[in-house]
Scaffold this motif. Structure first.
Motif, PDB file in Angstrom:
ATOM      1  N   SER A 118      55.653  48.948  72.555  1.00  0.00           N
ATOM      2  CA  SER A 118      56.777  48.113  72.971  1.00  0.00           C
ATOM      3  C   SER A 118      58.097  48.847  72.807  1.00  0.00           C
ATOM      4  O   SER A 118      59.115  48.446  73.385  1.00  0.00           O
ATOM      5  N   GLU A 131      55.991  43.902  81.704  1.00  0.00           N
ATOM      6  CA  GLU A 131      55.644  45.295  82.001  1.00  0.00           C
ATOM      7  C   GLU A 131      56.523  45.923  83.084  1.00  0.00           C
ATOM      8  O   GLU A 131      56.642  47.148  83.153  1.00  0.00           O
ATOM      9  N   ARG A 172      50.525  48.893  76.055  1.00  0.00           N
ATOM     10  CA  ARG A 172      51.790  48.826  75.340  1.00  0.00           C
ATOM     11  C   ARG A 172      51.607  47.896  74.149  1.00  0.00           C
ATOM     12  O   ARG A 172      51.485  46.674  74.303  1.00  0.00           O
ATOM     13  N   ASN A 237      50.864  44.857  78.346  1.00  0.00           N
ATOM     14  CA  ASN A 237      51.307  44.462  77.007  1.00  0.00           C
ATOM     15  C   ASN A 237      50.144  43.814  76.244  1.00  0.00           C
ATOM     16  O   ASN A 237      49.480  42.928  76.767  1.00  0.00           O
ATOM     17  N   PRO A 278      56.318  39.955  73.430  1.00  0.00           N
ATOM     18  CA  PRO A 278      55.638  40.352  74.658  1.00  0.00           C
ATOM     19  C   PRO A 278      55.411  39.188  75.606  1.00  0.00           C
ATOM     20  O   PRO A 278      55.104  38.070  75.179  1.00  0.00           O
TER      21      PRO A 278
END
Length: 312
Positions: A118, A131, A172, A237, A278
């Protein structure tokens, strides 16, 4: 038996990934130079026939004999205290290390998954982070060595996918916690827990209004596992969207530990993100994944681990 190479295998996340792939019936090759990892995290795997350990620095040429089906690149200092102390090594493992392992994936015809973060979003101007957000990163600030190493990894991974046809996946990772975190790695959770258990004051940076979203390690590993075997090559994510301020998080730790610790405040480090949460819509839709472990449940498990590690 399918063979998987996991770099950073002796680290917090890498060791849990080794466990998951062993459980799923794979032959696991763990690779680590033990710069920030510890053999203690994987010593239970050494007696197993389907586990091998290579002590190796991936910024040097990487050779693994025999077939390889999957490569997961998780080697990197990951906490601020580590990458601020080792800026060159952090940049090298994100660039030279990634290049070496992508070359190995190309040579072996292996699917490659890169551990991004992140932190590629920097101190975000978009919340929550999706994203398709490109980020707000200071490339020459103190955190740039980590942030830009990870952004470079993503670019190199996409280049190998597009130019060489390597099967690639990009995860991520948002803030993650659980057993095998180092007490001295400088991140909020181990710092707060060790301070609370010792009865010291808990140190919060800034005024504590900055937010984080904490995902339990088992949930994260499950998301990574699903992503590896998906057909999706763009970044995804993986994290827990349950957002909490750092001040509230410190208060949770004090309550959980039953400590008499008081919360004190220090200046916020340069470029420290003010918000972090996220958007996991893509993970839900593509991977049928979302976190299952409630933070209070995960913190109890993590606390018991730290109690066994802490020297009072």
């Amino acid at each position: 038996m399918k063979r998987v190479l996991i770099t950073g295998a002796a680290g917090f996340l890498g060791s849990h990934l080794c466990d998951r792939f062993i459980k799923e019936g794979y032959h696991v090759i763990g690779m680590d130079n033990l710069l920030t990892g510890s053999k203690d995290n994987i010593e239970h795997l050494f007696p197993l026939e389907n586990f091998e350990f290579y002590y190796h620095d991936v910024t040097k040429f990487v050779h693994v004999p025999g077939e390889l089906d999957y490569i997961l690149h998780f080697a990197s200092p990951a906490s601020p205290i580590d990458y601020l102390k080792m800026p060159i090594q952090t940049l090298k493992v994100g660039s030279l290390g990634c290049h070496n392992l992508l070359g190995l994936a190309k040579d072996k015809g292996a699917r490659f998954l890169i551990a991004s973060t992140s932190e590629v979003y920097g101190d975000p101007e978009v919340h929550p982070q999706k994203e398709d957000y490109w980020g707000h990163v200071n490339p020459i600030g103190p955190r740039g060595v980590y942030d830009e190493a990870k952004r470079f990894q993503e670019a190199m991974t996409m280049a190998y996918h597009e130019f060489h046809g390597v099967e690639t996946r990009i995860v991520r990772i948002f803030n993650t916690y659980g057993p095998r975190m180092r007490l001295d790695d400088g991140r909020a959770l181990p710092a707060f827990m060790s301070q609370a258990l010792k009865g010291d004051n808990i140190t919060v940076f800034g005024d504590g209004s900055q937010t984080r979203s904490f995902c339990y390690v088992d949930d994260l590993v499950d998301g990574i596992y699903r992503l590896l075997f998906s057909d999706y090559h763009l970044p995804v994510n993986i994290g827990n969207p349950s957002e909490i301020t750092i001040r509230e998080f410190a208060e949770e730790v004090v309550e959980l530990t039953g400590s008499g610790s008081e919360i004190t405040y220090n200046p916020l480090p340069k470029d420290d993100p003010k918000q972090r949460r996220p958007d996991i819509s893509k993970a839900k839709a593509i991977l049928d994944w979302e976190p299952k472990v409630d933070r209070k449940e995960g913190l109890k498990i993590t606390l018991e681990y730290f109690k066994g590690k802490l020297v009072y």
